[in-house]
Structure formats: structure tokens, C-alpha cells
Design an enzyme around this catalytic site. Structure first.
Site, mmCIF file in Angstrom:
data_model
loop_
_atom_site.group_PDB
_atom_site.id
_atom_site.type_symbol
_atom_site.label_atom_id
_atom_site.label_comp_id
_atom_site.label_asym_id
_atom_site.label_seq_id
_atom_site.Cartn_x
_atom_site.Cartn_y
_atom_site.Cartn_z
ATOM 1 N N SER A 35 -12.030 -31.330 23.207
ATOM 2 C CA SER A 35 -12.825 -30.167 23.616
ATOM 3 C C SER A 35 -14.194 -30.609 24.130
ATOM 4 O O SER A 35 -15.197 -29.994 23.822
ATOM 5 C CB SER A 35 -12.996 -29.210 22.438
ATOM 6 O OG SER A 35 -13.557 -29.928 21.350
ATOM 7 N N CYS A 36 -14.223 -31.714 24.885
ATOM 8 C CA CYS A 36 -15.481 -32.191 25.476
ATOM 9 C C CYS A 36 -16.111 -31.056 26.282
ATOM 10 O O CYS A 36 -15.423 -30.375 27.057
ATOM 11 C CB CYS A 36 -15.225 -33.372 26.399
ATOM 12 S SG CYS A 36 -14.543 -34.817 25.570
ATOM 13 N N CYS B 226 -11.018 -30.001 29.012
ATOM 14 C CA CYS B 226 -10.806 -31.248 28.278
ATOM 15 C C CYS B 226 -9.414 -31.166 27.689
ATOM 16 O O CYS B 226 -9.169 -30.391 26.766
ATOM 17 C CB CYS B 226 -11.846 -31.426 27.174
ATOM 18 S SG CYS B 226 -11.489 -32.850 26.122
#
Lengths: 111, 208, 106
Positions: B118-119, B114
Site C-alpha cells: 500500500s505504498c 501499489c
């Protein structure tokens, strides 16, 4: 183009492919208890749409380049959440000032 | 006021806890207590959500992978609709994100990053490691995936196409790795034990 | 009751599209590296609240289409060091996609 407009257009979190060459530090650690509580808090705030996930992200992106570079991951989250809650009028500056003082004193920390 | 969160003990205060809270922990406690006092969140909600977080780990992802290896129909459903297939296995999404499983083949290798934040598929894999959230990984994985893979000890031949999945909005991705050769007689449980977090992020491969 | 689809997806799987060169401020979900690039639609993901509005507190209301797109790495990065077949996939929302003005046989 003005010499500063890129600072407005290009957010500091948008770093894909952007000139970082350092090696990845592949280490593992458990989260500190407060980090996990912070994560849980933001999840709960999203469930109630008090501060949704995108608002929290915007908050971390709008901390400015210096804070973006120096604060750790969950430090950014809690500052972002605080700013969002202030902006939305859910908390006031006085409430945060008084409560952080009270909590510090609980732990015998001089502010 | 000390905002140096790296020091752990104050010289002038009796030690009440193993570690004196840093400034940001004070802020976290304060915000939480203020919201509880206002009745906006319940005092038990944070603890309950920590229990939810603690109940999620790569073991759940490994269950999906092992089932997909042994059950071709489940594999199809998993690739078609990750959310529903995970639900079949009793794994709920708690954060309203979608879940898409990426199939590795002998010609294609997926890896997940990501770049904007911070997916990560937290309901399936738990919370991500620090390196996944680091600027080094986020910045480099899209531009030089083979060099990044090499730092994880993963060297892929040129004939394997690398697909980087940059996760930026509603989709959360997990890699369905190739089943290693020689595991034909493994039980589902034995297969689960082979599948690691890093394999499901796509920075490592299982050895054949 | 008959369901009327007021906003069908404007792109189909297999379509080529351009990613708009535009600059929202405050929050966005389309990385700079993707802007202005020609991409291929590979999956229609569904409709979602626009995350760029969600970031300013909109939690309900109309939704927009989101697509999974793919692009060769060679088209993204000058001097890409990997294989010519390497690709990048990313999710992108409809307001960011433009139909190609001219046919392109790339």
C-alpha cells in the site's frame, strides 16, 4: 513443478492483475484510534530500525493465505510486528502472553 | 478469549469505555507498553508520531499542485526532484521515501497503485483511503485501468494514454493534474481548493 | 579525495532490458506479472539498500541501483482492453534486470 511450490514462490500479497473482478468499494471512514496508534508504532519502530518497514511487510506477507485474507489491514500490521519482535529476540512469548492478559484484565475482558 | 473485533460491547463486563478493545487493540497496547518498559521507545514517541500523521493531508499535495500551476520554475523543480521541491514548501518527508511527481498532459493520464502492499505518498497526502489498500483496487488497477477509472466516474477518451504507476519500493508518486480552463484569474488559494486527493492519486480528473 | 565509483549503473535511460525470471522466497519487490518481460529504462532513480535484504533486517551497507521502467500494457496482459498506447511504469532494482541477449527491433 510440485503442486505446492507456487505457494512458496508467489506471495499472497502479490495480486497485481490476478483474477479479481469485484467492484471497488469506494467508501471513506476515519481510522479507529488503535489503528492510528498502530500506524504510529510501526513508524517509530522503523525510525529506530527495531522493526523496519520491509521487515513489517515481510511479516504481513508471511502470515499465510488464510490470515492474509481474513485479517484487516492494521490487524496484519500488529501481528506482523509482534512476530518480528519475537523472531528478533526483542520480546519473548511469555512477555506477550503475560502483558496481553494484564491489558485484557484492565478492560475487564476475559481471555 | 474473544477475538471477534466486530462486537463492541461485552455482555459480562461493566462498560469502562465506549468500546471494548478488540483482540488486536489489546495486542497493540501490549506491544507498545512492553517496548516502552524496556526503554526501546519513549512513551511520548507514539503521540508525537500521531501528531505528525495528523499534520499530513491532501491539502499539502494541493499546495504543491497549485504552486506548480502558477510558477513554471517551481513546476520544473517539482517534476525533477519532488523531495526537494516539497521541502521548499516546508513539507518534510518523515519516512525516508522518495517522492516523484507525475505530470498529466492533454495526451497522458497517470494513475497510482501499489499492487504488492500500500505504498502511498503519506508525508504529502496523509494516510490512504481503504479502497486504495483493497485487493480489488490493487489487483485491477494495473490490468484494467480504464474500467477502474470508470468506477470512479472517470471516463477518458482512447486518445489519452493511460500510464499506471505501480509503486513498489522507494518511490512514492503523486499526480500533477492539468489545470482546468477558466482558472486563469484564480488565486493560488482558490486553485488549491480545486485539487482533491483522488485527483492526485489519478482516479479522478478536474473538469475543464 | 577522489571518489571511486565501484559500481556504476549498468543500464542507461533508453536501454531495453529483460526482467529476470527468478524466485526469491520470503519477500520480494518484483510482482509476478513483470517477470520475463522486456522493459525500457526511463529514469535512473538512485541507489538504495536492497529491500529484499532489508526485509531480513539489513539496515545499512552497500546499495544497489534502482530504475524506473516502462512497458506497454499490451505486452503485460493478454486481451488488454484499453488503448494500445497505455503503459505501466514501475521501479525495479538492478539484480532483476538483464541485458538483452539479442538485438530486438520491437
Amino acid at each position: 513443478m510440485s503442486d505446492t511450490e507456487h505457494l512458496v514462490k508467489h506471495l499472497p500479497n502479490d495480486i497485481g492483475g490476478a483474477g479479481c473482478h469485484e467492484k471497488i468499494s469506494i467508501t471513506e471512514r476515519p481510522l479507529y484510534p488503535w489503528e492510528k496508534r498502530c500506524h504510529a508504532l510501526l513508524d517509530v519502530l522503523d525510525y529506530h530500525k527495531i522493526v523496519n518497514t520491509e521487515e513489517k511487510r515481510r511479516g504481513t506477507e508471511n502470515l499465510g493465505t488464510e490470515m492474509a485474507g481474513k485479517l484487516t489491514y492494521y490487524e496484519k500490521w500488529i501481528v506482523s510486528a509482534s512476530n518480528c519482535l519475537l523472531q528478533k529476540g526483542i520480546l519473548t512469548p511469555d512477555q506477550i502472553a503475560d502483558k496481553t492478559k494484564e491489558v485484557s484484565e484492565r478492560f475487564n475482558i476475559k481471555m | 478469549m474473544s477475538n471477534d473485533h466486530t462486537h463492541t460491547h461485552s455482555d459480562h463486563a461493566p462498560i469502562l469505555h465506549d468500546e471494548v478493545p478488540c483482540y488486536y487493540e489489546i495486542l497493540e497496547i501490549s506491544i507498545r507498553e512492553l517496548l516502552v518498559e524496556k526503554g526501546l521507545i519513549g512513551p511520548e514517541e507514539i503521540r508525537e508520531q500521531i501528531e505528525v500523521l495528523d499534520s499530513r493531508s491532501p491539502a499539502l499535495g494541493a499546495k504543491l499542485v497549485a504552486r506548480a500551476w502558477v510558477d513554471p520554475e517551481f513546476r520544473k523543480r517539482l517534476l525533477d526532484n519532488g523531495v526537494d521541491a516539497a521541502l521548499e514548501m516546508g513539507i518534510t518527508s518523515y519516512d525516508d521515501t522518495d517522492f516523484t511527481v507525475l505530470e498529466n498532459t492533454d495526451k497522458v493520464h497517470h494513475m497510482i497503485v501499489c499492487t504488492l502492499c500500500s505504498c502511498y505518498p503519506r508525508p504529502i497526502l496523509g494516510l490512504p483511503p481503504d479502497w486504495y489498500k483493497s485487493k480489488e483496487y490493487r489487483s485491477r488497477a494495473v490490468r484494467e485501468p480504464r474500467a477502474v477509472l470508470a468506477e470512479f466516474g472517470t471516463i477518458l477518451p482512447d486518445e489519452i494514454k493511460i500510464v499506471v504507476n505501480d509503486s513498489t519500493a522507494n518511490q512514492r508518486y503523486m499526480v500533477l493534474p492539468l489545470r482546468p480552463k477558466g482558472t486563469e484569474h484564480f488565486t493560488e488559494e482558490q486553485l488549491e481548493a480545486l485539487v482533491t486527493r483522488d485527483v492526485m492519486i489519478g482516479v479522478k480528473v478536474l473538469h475543464n | 579525495m577522489q571518489i571511486v565509483h565501484h559500481n556504476p549503473a549498468r543500464f542507461q535511460v533508453g536501454n531495453m532490458a529483460s526482467v529476470a525470471v527468478r524466485y526469491p522466497i520470503g519477500h520480494y519487490r518484483v510482482p509476478m506479472y513483470l517477470r520475463g518481460k522486456q522493459v525500457e529504462i526511463i529514469r535512473i532513480l538512485g541507489r538504495y539498500i536492497n529491500p529484499e535484504e532489508e526485509a531480513f533486517g539489513r539496515n545499512a551497507g552497500s546499495k544497489i541501483w534502482s530504475y524506473l521502467i516502462t512497458i506497454p500494457q499490451m505486452k503485460l496482459w493478454p486481451n488488454y482492453m484499453g488503448d494500445e498506447n497505455d503503459r505501466l511504469e514501475i521501479e525495479i532494482f538492478e539484480p532483476w534486470l538483464e541485458h538483452l541477449k539479442i538485438s530486438n527491433n520491437e
